[in-house]
Scaffold this motif. Structure first.
Motif, PDB file in Angstrom:
ATOM      1  N   TYR A   1       0.795  -1.220   0.000  1.00  0.00           N
ATOM      2  CA  TYR A   1       0.000   0.000   0.000  1.00  0.00           C
ATOM      3  C   TYR A   1       0.833   1.279   0.000  1.00  0.00           C
ATOM      4  N   THR A   2       2.153   1.148   0.108  1.00  0.00           N
ATOM      5  CA  THR A   2       3.008   2.343   0.099  1.00  0.00           C
ATOM      6  C   THR A   2       3.961   2.385  -1.091  1.00  0.00           C
ATOM      7  N   LEU A   3       4.302   1.227  -1.661  1.00  0.00           N
ATOM      8  CA  LEU A   3       5.331   1.158  -2.698  1.00  0.00           C
ATOM      9  C   LEU A   3       4.862   1.831  -3.990  1.00  0.00           C
ATOM     10  N   ARG A   4       5.691   2.770  -4.478  1.00  0.00           N
ATOM     11  CA  ARG A   4       5.390   3.486  -5.715  1.00  0.00           C
ATOM     12  C   ARG A   4       6.368   3.129  -6.843  1.00  0.00           C
ATOM     13  N   VAL A   5       7.612   2.816  -6.475  1.00  0.00           N
ATOM     14  CA  VAL A   5       8.662   2.553  -7.474  1.00  0.00           C
ATOM     15  C   VAL A   5       9.321   1.215  -7.144  1.00  0.00           C
ATOM     16  N   LEU A   6       9.415   0.333  -8.145  1.00  0.00           N
ATOM     17  CA  LEU A   6      10.058  -0.978  -7.968  1.00  0.00           C
ATOM     18  C   LEU A   6      11.031  -1.210  -9.110  1.00  0.00           C
ATOM     19  N   GLU A   7      12.288  -1.539  -8.749  1.00  0.00           N
ATOM     20  CA  GLU A   7      13.314  -1.825  -9.759  1.00  0.00           C
ATOM     21  C   GLU A   7      14.039  -3.100  -9.355  1.00  0.00           C
ATOM     22  N   LEU A   8      14.104  -4.067 -10.278  1.00  0.00           N
ATOM     23  CA  LEU A   8      14.653  -5.387  -9.977  1.00  0.00           C
ATOM     24  C   LEU A   8      15.651  -5.822 -11.040  1.00  0.00           C
ATOM     25  N   ARG A   9      16.729  -6.477 -10.605  1.00  0.00           N
ATOM     26  CA  ARG A   9      17.639  -7.156 -11.520  1.00  0.00           C
ATOM     27  C   ARG A   9      17.422  -8.644 -11.349  1.00  0.00           C
ATOM     28  N   MET A  10      16.909  -9.287 -12.404  1.00  0.00           N
ATOM     29  CA  MET A  10      16.424 -10.658 -12.276  1.00  0.00           C
ATOM     30  C   MET A  10      17.444 -11.728 -12.650  1.00  0.00           C
ATOM     31  N   ASP A  11      18.515 -11.370 -13.364  1.00  0.00           N
ATOM     32  CA  ASP A  11      19.553 -12.347 -13.746  1.00  0.00           C
ATOM     33  C   ASP A  11      18.982 -13.561 -14.478  1.00  0.00           C
ATOM     34  N   GLY A  12      18.073 -13.316 -15.403  1.00  0.00           N
ATOM     35  CA  GLY A  12      17.535 -14.402 -16.224  1.00  0.00           C
ATOM     36  C   GLY A  12      16.334 -15.098 -15.655  1.00  0.00           C
ATOM     37  N   PHE A  13      15.942 -14.756 -14.434  1.00  0.00           N
ATOM     38  CA  PHE A  13      14.738 -15.352 -13.859  1.00  0.00           C
ATOM     39  C   PHE A  13      13.502 -14.629 -14.396  1.00  0.00           C
ATOM     40  N   GLY A  14      12.352 -15.118 -14.031  1.00  0.00           N
ATOM     41  CA  GLY A  14      11.117 -14.425 -14.380  1.00  0.00           C
ATOM     42  C   GLY A  14      10.022 -15.339 -14.858  1.00  0.00           C
ATOM     43  N   ASP A  15      10.352 -16.269 -15.762  1.00  0.00           N
ATOM     44  CA  ASP A  15       9.304 -17.126 -16.315  1.00  0.00           C
ATOM     45  C   ASP A  15       9.242 -18.503 -15.656  1.00  0.00           C
ATOM     46  N   LYS A  16      10.070 -18.716 -14.623  1.00  0.00           N
ATOM     47  CA  LYS A  16      10.002 -19.987 -13.902  1.00  0.00           C
ATOM     48  C   LYS A  16       8.788 -19.992 -12.979  1.00  0.00           C
ATOM     49  N   PRO A  17       8.306 -21.170 -12.598  1.00  0.00           N
ATOM     50  CA  PRO A  17       7.111 -21.238 -11.743  1.00  0.00           C
ATOM     51  C   PRO A  17       7.296 -20.490 -10.429  1.00  0.00           C
TER      52      PRO A  17
END
Length: 423
Positions: free
Chosen positions: A99-115
């Motif tokens: 309810y407070t987060l406005r900005v999110l930045e992530l470095r995924m290193d190839g992750f993302g589409d795994k379950p």
């Protein structure tokens, strides 16, 4: 600091972003430790945990540290994580500050589409819980399966860098944000078609990799800035508001550009190895009111054969672009303005009314007389011209023709030294 009011101390410490600095400040005093809940931003750098002795800590310890700091910062608005982390824990952190987060930045290193943690969906599905997000930036993500983000109506800025994609997945992911104002996709790969229909989009930058043909279709009625790289075919619904347009392709050929009338475009940039002449002429004809033009296209042609530009009439070109103030021109386009009949219609009544700055790249001494005549015409018929830069680039200087041409260019510069310079 001991004599400052508590509110002032909170304000000063709230400026801290780096997670290591925040953690260090909690060790100073209980007063400083009590300020952590008021910190609006947390930044975990790539080396956030490098100070730990090798072998003494596991990644789970790092994730636990991130979790504790996110939990403590009850007013957290910006979370940036570049350090390695377990994506299965991301959902827990986002729920804490949903309810407070406005900005999110992530470095995924190839992750993302795994379950995800429950074995279903993807690791990025959890982003949907942060309903107040306004800006999302993801680095190095794999998007071969569409994440289930639902609809995040408050998100206005999306940036994805270094993504592996699949056709259709990107479109589905982006349309989870119907109110996007700014869209940036950089160094992305794996698709043959990019298609978006976004009503509120104003700024769009698309940089796609690969030597193959990629098509772009946009329907964005409020679009003002478009910067695209890597597309062979570009179609933009004509109901746009484009003011700045940049099209580039470093590999392969641009063979089709359809955008309708570019009546509001002021700055136009065309770059690439090979464009079809039809695409170039279509853009130039539709952008008649531009004030700034950069032309850096090497060759034209509709096949694999690289062809020179056709002859362009100097008078017709500038009469078609009467508001042009700044003109940066590559050797190929300059050569097309220097053909036998390019200056046929130049007379004493001809005026280039708005031109103030010209930058010319010359690579060959061929047709030297016509090139010098063209430079002289630009100076003579441009009453507002303030600066002309002649860049001699990659010209072979081992023959007499190149020496003679450069000598003539130097004479021309000497005669017009107030305006002309050579680089």
């Amino acid at each position: 600091m001991n004599y400052l009011p508590e509110g002032v101390v909170q304000q000063i410490l709230s400026q801290l972003k780096n997670a290591r600095d925040v953690a260090s400040s909690t060790c100073v005093s209980k007063q400083w430790q009590s300020c952590v809940p008021y910190i609006p931003s947390l930044f975990f750098s790539r080396a956030a945990f490098d100070y730990s002795p090798r072998g003494n800590h596991q990644r789970s310890d790092y994730d636990a540290t991130i979790g504790r700091m996110v939990e403590a910062a009850i007013r957290l608005e910006e979370l940036v994580i570049y350090c390695p982390f377990n994506p299965s824990n991301l959902g827990k952190w986002l729920i804490l500050r949903a309810y407070t987060l406005r900005v999110l930045e992530l470095r995924m290193d190839g992750f993302g589409d795994k379950p995800g943690p429950d074995g279903t969906g993807t690791q990025l599905d959890c982003i949907h819980v942060a309903k107040q997000l306004e800006q999302l930036k993801i680095w190095g993500v794999s998007l071969t399966t569409a994440p289930k983000w639902g609809v995040l109506k408050k998100l206005k800025n999306l940036e994805i860098v270094g993504a592996t994609l699949r056709d259709g997945v990107l479109e589905e992911a982006v349309h989870a944000f119907p109110n996007l104002v700014s869209l940036v996709l950089l160094s992305c790969d794996g698709v043959g078609l990019v298609k978006f229909e976004l009503e509120w989009l104003e700024r769009c930058r698309l940089d796609f990799l690969g030597h193959g043909s990629i098509a772009l279709f946009l329907s964005t009625p409020r679009l003002e800035e478009l910067n695209v790289q890597g597309f062979s075919s570009i179609w933009v619904k004509p109901n746009h508001r484009l003011r700045t347009l940049s099209i580039a392709k470093t590999h392969g050929r641009v063979y089709n550009v359809e955008m309708g009338k570019l009546a509001e475009v002021e700055s136009l940039y065309l770059r690439g190895i090979q464009w079809s002449w039809g695409a170039i002429s279509s853009v130039l004809q539709n952008a008649s009111d531009i004030t700034q033009l950069t032309m850096k296209v090497e060759f034209c042609g509709n096949s694999e054969t690289l062809l020179p530009f056709p002859e362009v009439d100097l008078v017709n070109f500038f009469n078609s672009h009467p508001k042009l103030q700044k003109f940066e021109i590559h050797g190929a386009m300059f050569a097309s303005l220097c053909q036998k009949n390019s200056l046929a219609n130049v007379n004493s009544n001809f005026v280039i009314p708005s031109l103030e700055e010209v930058s010319v790249i010359v690579r060959s001494p061929l047709n030297a007389e016509q090139k010098l005549n063209t430079l002289e015409s630009l100076v003579m018929h441009s009453p507002k011209l303030q600066r002309m830069v002649i860049r001699v680039s990659q010209m072979k200087n081992c023959n007499e023709a190149a020496d003679d041409f450069f000598e003539e260019v130097c004479k021309f510069q000497f005669m017009n030294q107030r305006i002309v310079c050579i680089e």
